[in-house]
Design a protein around this motif. Structure first.
Motif, PDB file in Angstrom:
ATOM      1  N   PRO A 118      37.408  47.559  49.219  1.00  0.00           N
ATOM      2  CA  PRO A 118      38.390  48.058  50.190  1.00  0.00           C
ATOM      3  C   PRO A 118      39.680  48.582  49.552  1.00  0.00           C
ATOM      4  O   PRO A 118      40.421  49.327  50.199  1.00  0.00           O
ATOM      5  CB  PRO A 118      38.668  46.828  51.068  1.00  0.00           C
ATOM      6  N   ARG A 119      39.955  48.211  48.311  1.00  0.00           N
ATOM      7  CA  ARG A 119      41.185  48.661  47.638  1.00  0.00           C
ATOM      8  C   ARG A 119      40.897  49.705  46.560  1.00  0.00           C
ATOM      9  O   ARG A 119      41.819  50.157  45.884  1.00  0.00           O
ATOM     10  CB  ARG A 119      41.877  47.451  46.982  1.00  0.00           C
ATOM     11  N   ILE A 143      48.468  48.721  43.083  1.00  0.00           N
ATOM     12  CA  ILE A 143      47.136  48.706  43.671  1.00  0.00           C
ATOM     13  C   ILE A 143      47.311  48.535  45.172  1.00  0.00           C
ATOM     14  O   ILE A 143      47.932  47.555  45.611  1.00  0.00           O
ATOM     15  CB  ILE A 143      46.293  47.554  43.093  1.00  0.00           C
ATOM     16  N   PRO A 144      46.830  49.455  45.980  1.00  0.00           N
ATOM     17  CA  PRO A 144      47.032  49.318  47.428  1.00  0.00           C
ATOM     18  C   PRO A 144      46.364  48.069  47.979  1.00  0.00           C
ATOM     19  O   PRO A 144      45.324  47.625  47.484  1.00  0.00           O
ATOM     20  CB  PRO A 144      46.383  50.589  47.992  1.00  0.00           C
ATOM     21  N   GLY A 145      46.992  47.487  49.010  1.00  0.00           N
ATOM     22  CA  GLY A 145      46.415  46.309  49.637  1.00  0.00           C
ATOM     23  C   GLY A 145      46.694  45.036  48.865  1.00  0.00           C
ATOM     24  O   GLY A 145      47.473  45.013  47.911  1.00  0.00           O
ATOM     25  N   THR A 146      46.044  43.968  49.268  1.00  0.00           N
ATOM     26  CA  THR A 146      46.226  42.658  48.650  1.00  0.00           C
ATOM     27  C   THR A 146      44.866  41.982  48.468  1.00  0.00           C
ATOM     28  O   THR A 146      43.860  42.413  49.052  1.00  0.00           O
ATOM     29  CB  THR A 146      47.113  41.744  49.514  1.00  0.00           C
ATOM     30  N   ARG A 184      37.086  49.315  31.937  1.00  0.00           N
ATOM     31  CA  ARG A 184      35.938  49.941  32.595  1.00  0.00           C
ATOM     32  C   ARG A 184      35.861  49.631  34.085  1.00  0.00           C
ATOM     33  O   ARG A 184      35.135  50.307  34.807  1.00  0.00           O
ATOM     34  CB  ARG A 184      34.648  49.488  31.893  1.00  0.00           C
ATOM     35  N   HIS A 185      36.570  48.612  34.551  1.00  0.00           N
ATOM     36  CA  HIS A 185      36.551  48.291  35.976  1.00  0.00           C
ATOM     37  C   HIS A 185      37.806  48.862  36.633  1.00  0.00           C
ATOM     38  O   HIS A 185      38.898  48.787  36.059  1.00  0.00           O
ATOM     39  CB  HIS A 185      36.502  46.766  36.171  1.00  0.00           C
ATOM     40  N   PRO A 186      37.708  49.435  37.822  1.00  0.00           N
ATOM     41  CA  PRO A 186      38.892  49.989  38.487  1.00  0.00           C
ATOM     42  C   PRO A 186      40.011  48.969  38.683  1.00  0.00           C
ATOM     43  O   PRO A 186      41.190  49.349  38.651  1.00  0.00           O
ATOM     44  CB  PRO A 186      38.346  50.467  39.834  1.00  0.00           C
ATOM     45  N   TYR A 187      39.655  47.713  38.859  1.00  0.00           N
ATOM     46  CA  TYR A 187      40.698  46.696  39.027  1.00  0.00           C
ATOM     47  C   TYR A 187      41.480  46.490  37.734  1.00  0.00           C
ATOM     48  O   TYR A 187      42.715  46.404  37.741  1.00  0.00           O
ATOM     49  CB  TYR A 187      40.063  45.381  39.483  1.00  0.00           C
ATOM     50  N   THR A 188      40.785  46.421  36.610  1.00  0.00           N
ATOM     51  CA  THR A 188      41.465  46.298  35.319  1.00  0.00           C
ATOM     52  C   THR A 188      42.378  47.492  35.084  1.00  0.00           C
ATOM     53  O   THR A 188      43.516  47.345  34.615  1.00  0.00           O
ATOM     54  CB  THR A 188      40.443  46.190  34.176  1.00  0.00           C
ATOM     55  N   LYS A 189      41.885  48.692  35.403  1.00  0.00           N
ATOM     56  CA  LYS A 189      42.705  49.895  35.251  1.00  0.00           C
ATOM     57  C   LYS A 189      43.953  49.807  36.128  1.00  0.00           C
ATOM     58  O   LYS A 189      45.049  50.215  35.716  1.00  0.00           O
ATOM     59  CB  LYS A 189      41.893  51.129  35.609  1.00  0.00           C
TER      60      LYS A 189
END
Length: 316
Positions: free
Chosen positions: A287-288, A269-272, A245-250
C-alpha cells in the motif's frame, strides 16, 4: 543457517492474545548472528524490531506471548529448553535498552544495581570489579559513580552504567535496543564507539536495533531490514546500502540526511506502518510502494537468496 552461528533465529512468530482476538506483530522473522559479529535490525517504529529482540529470551511483554519457531543460542533451543533459556538469561545474552533512566532503579545506588549481575564474591572484590567495569565504560570518576543514584548522573553516564551492568555477566551476545535515541549526537557517537570497541576487545557479538542507517553504515557489518514483522532485505552493510533491492530499503535510504551538494532533497515514505491487527494481505509494504503490482497483494513474497544477499520482493 550455518552451524557456526552464535544465534540462529528461524521462522520466529510472536502472537499476543487480546480481548478482541490474537494479534501477531511478528508473523515470521529469521536472522543469524555469528560469534563476535556486529549485526543490525533496521526499520521504522512499529516494524517489530523490539518485539523480536525481547522475544529471544522471553522478556516482558513477550513472556505472555505465544512464541513459535526456532531460536538457537550456541546450538541450544531457547524456546523449548528451559535450562538453556535460564543459562542464556544468566550469562549468555545481555540487553541495553533505549532509556536508561527508565531501566535503572532510581532509589538504588549504581554499584548495588550492577552487583545483581555478578556471581557471589567477597565485598571488596565485588566493589573492585564494579569500579573496574565503570572505568571500562569510560566514566571519568568510577568511584563516585559507584555510590551515586541514577538521578545524580547524566543521560550518557546512565547509559554507560547500563552497559557496565550488561558487561558484568560477561555475555557472548549484547543486544542494544535503540541505545542512543535519547542522547545528543556527540554522546551517541561516544556510546556507539565504546560499545563496538568493548565488543571487539571481549570477542562479544552485538545485535543493534535501530532506525538510523547512518549508525548502521558506520558501525555494523551485516544488516536485516524489517517491515511488518518480516525481514524484507538483508546482506553485508556495504552491499545493501550501495545497492538496495527492496523499495522499502530504498525509501529508508532516501530519508537519510546528507551534506553532499549533489544529494536530492529528502524524500519520505508515504503512509505509515500498519498496526499488527491490520496487516494487509500479500506484501505488507504494497500500500505504500510506488512499484506495487497486482501480484503484490496476492501472497507474501518469498525471501529469495542470492549469495550473501536476501530480498523479499517480486519486483526486485
Amino acid at each position: 543457517m550455518g552451524t557456526a552461528s552464535l544465534l540462529e533465529v528461524e521462522g520466529l512468530s510472536v502472537t499476543f492474545r487480546t480481548p478482541t482476538g490474537d494479534v501477531t506483530p511478528v508473523p515470521e522473522v529469521g536472522f543469524t548472528v555469528g560469534p563476535g559479529e556486529r549485526v543490525a535490525l533496521v526499520g521504522e517504529s512499529g516494524c517489530g524490531k523490539s518485539v523480536t529482540a525481547l522475544s529471544l529470551t522471553g522478556l516482558p511483554p513477550t513472556d505472555r506471548a505465544r512464541r513459535r519457531g526456532k531460536v538457537l543460542f550456541e546450538g541450544r533451543d531457547l524456546l523449548g529448553d528451559p535450562e538453556a533459556l535460564r543459562a542464556a538469561r544468566r550469562q549468555g545474552i545481555a540487553y541495553v535498552f533505549q532509556d536508561p533512566m527508565a531501566s535503572l532503579n532510581p532509589v538504588i545506588r549504581v554499584g548495588r544495581q550492577i552487583a545483581e549481575n555478578l556471581p557471589p564474591m567477597g565485598r571488596d572484590e565485588r566493589r573492585a570489579r564494579i569500579v573496574g567495569l565503570l572505568r571500562d565504560v569510560g566514566l571519568p570518576d568510577p568511584e563516585r559513580a559507584y555510590g551515586a543514584f541514577p538521578c545524580e548522573l547524566s543521560g550518557g553516564q546512565c547509559q554507560r552504567v547500563m552497559l557496565a551492568m550488561a558487561l558484568a555477566a560477561e555475555p557472548r551476545l549484547l543486544i542494544a535496543d535503540e541505545p542512543t535515541t535519547a542522547l545528543d549526537v556527540t554522546t551517541q557517537r561516544r556510546i556507539l564507539e565504546l560499545m563496538t570497541k568493548l565488543a571487539a576487545e571481549r570477542g562479544m557479538a552485538l545485535l543493534l536495533i535501530t532506525h538510523n542507517l547512518g549508525i548502521v553504515a558506520a558501525y555494523m557489518q551485516r544488516v536485516y531490514v524489517m517491515y511488518a514483522g518480516r525481514v524484507v532485505e538483508s546482506g553485508p552493510v556495504a552491499d545493501v546500502l550501495r545497492d538496495p533491492r527492496h523499495p522499502y530499503t530504498k525509501g529508508l535510504l532516501a530519508a537519510v540526511p546528507s551534506l553532499r551538494a549533489d544529494r536530492p532533497q529528502l524524500q519520505d515514505i508515504p503512509g505509515t506502518v500498519p498496526p499488527p491487527n491490520r496487516f494487509p494481505p500479500g506484501c505488507a509494504f504494497a500500500p505504500r510502494c510506488a512499484l506495487a503490482a497486482e501480484a503484490c497483494g496476492a501472497a507474501v513474497p518469498e525471501l529469495r537468496t542470492e549469495g550473501a544477499r536476501c530480498v523479499r520482493c517480486c519486483r526486485a
